[in-house]
Write a protein that holds these residues in place. Structure first.
Motif, PDB file in Angstrom:
ATOM      1  N   MET A   1      22.287   8.864  94.896  1.00 41.11           N
ATOM      2  CA  MET A   1      23.434   8.955  95.191  1.00 41.11           C
ATOM      3  C   MET A   1      23.258  10.075  95.588  1.00 41.11           C
ATOM      4  N   ASP A   5      29.013  11.433  96.724  1.00 43.36           N
ATOM      5  CA  ASP A   5      28.902  10.324  96.010  1.00 43.36           C
ATOM      6  C   ASP A   5      29.539  10.913  95.001  1.00 43.36           C
ATOM      7  N   LEU A   6      29.147  11.778  94.373  1.00 45.26           N
ATOM      8  CA  LEU A   6      28.360  12.408  93.035  1.00 45.26           C
ATOM      9  C   LEU A   6      30.477  12.594  92.896  1.00 45.26           C
ATOM     10  N   ALA A   8      33.443  11.616  94.627  1.00 46.55           N
ATOM     11  CA  ALA A   8      34.218  10.708  94.341  1.00 46.55           C
ATOM     12  C   ALA A   8      33.716  10.271  93.280  1.00 46.55           C
ATOM     13  N   ARG A   9      32.992  10.000  92.370  1.00 45.98           N
ATOM     14  CA  ARG A   9      32.522   9.557  91.338  1.00 45.98           C
ATOM     15  C   ARG A   9      33.875  10.080  89.831  1.00 45.98           C
ATOM     16  N   GLN A  10      33.176  11.992  90.666  1.00 45.42           N
ATOM     17  CA  GLN A  10      33.931  12.503  89.288  1.00 45.42           C
ATOM     18  C   GLN A  10      35.075  12.729  89.735  1.00 45.42           C
ATOM     19  N   ARG A  11      36.316  12.629  90.808  1.00 43.66           N
ATOM     20  CA  ARG A  11      37.158  12.706  91.350  1.00 43.66           C
ATOM     21  C   ARG A  11      37.908  11.725  90.912  1.00 43.66           C
ATOM     22  N   ALA A  12      37.449   9.972  90.964  1.00 42.22           N
ATOM     23  CA  ALA A  12      38.001   9.106  90.130  1.00 42.22           C
ATOM     24  C   ALA A  12      37.798   9.112  88.879  1.00 42.22           C
ATOM     25  N   PHE A  13      37.251   9.467  88.657  1.00 37.02           N
ATOM     26  CA  PHE A  13      37.944   9.701  86.552  1.00 37.02           C
ATOM     27  C   PHE A  13      38.346  10.080  86.547  1.00 37.02           C
ATOM     28  N   ARG A  77      32.857  19.278  91.063  1.00 34.39           N
ATOM     29  CA  ARG A  77      35.005  18.885  91.046  1.00 34.39           C
ATOM     30  C   ARG A  77      35.393  20.601  91.666  1.00 34.39           C
TER      31      ARG A  77
END
Length: 113
Positions: A1, A5-6, A8-13, A77
């Motif tokens: 990752m 990617d991380l 984006a994952r944090q943003r989606a969370f 973030r």
């Protein structure tokens, strides 16, 4: 990752929980500071030798990993909210430091007289 990617994952969370209004730069900096404080607390009363071996302690390691992850995630973030490319910023900082602290100068260059 990748770091992207991380992020984006944090943003989606955060988006899935409607945390956007709370993830202002000020609030994220404050949260980051709090997490750094929690990491600091784990090392506060350790000697230099104990601190160097802290990750070898099976009771302490998971706590260190959790606090490092919290610091890392808040930093990612914050950079995402501000639109800062952390990898580019870090590389630029190292470039500047290479000029400020040339090889062979030693620890004396770090002291502020």
């Amino acid at each position: 990752m990748t770091l992207d990617d991380l992020a984006a994952r944090q943003r989606a969370f955060a988006e899935a929980r409607d945390w956007g209004p709370f993830h202002t730069p000020k609030n994220l900096v404050m949260a980051l500071t709090g997490e750094v404080g929690e990491l600091t607390e784990l090392f506060q009363w350790l000697t230099a030798t104990e601190a160097a071996r802290a990750a070898d302690d099976p009771a302490l390691r998971p706590k260190i990993e959790d606090e490092l992850a919290d610091v890392f995630l808040y930093l990612i973030r914050l950079a995402d909210v501000l639109g800062v490319d952390l990898v580019a910023a870090a590389n630029a900082k190292i470039d500047r430091n290479e000029h400020r602290f040339p090889p062979g100068v030693g620890g004396a260059a770090l002291r502020k007289d």
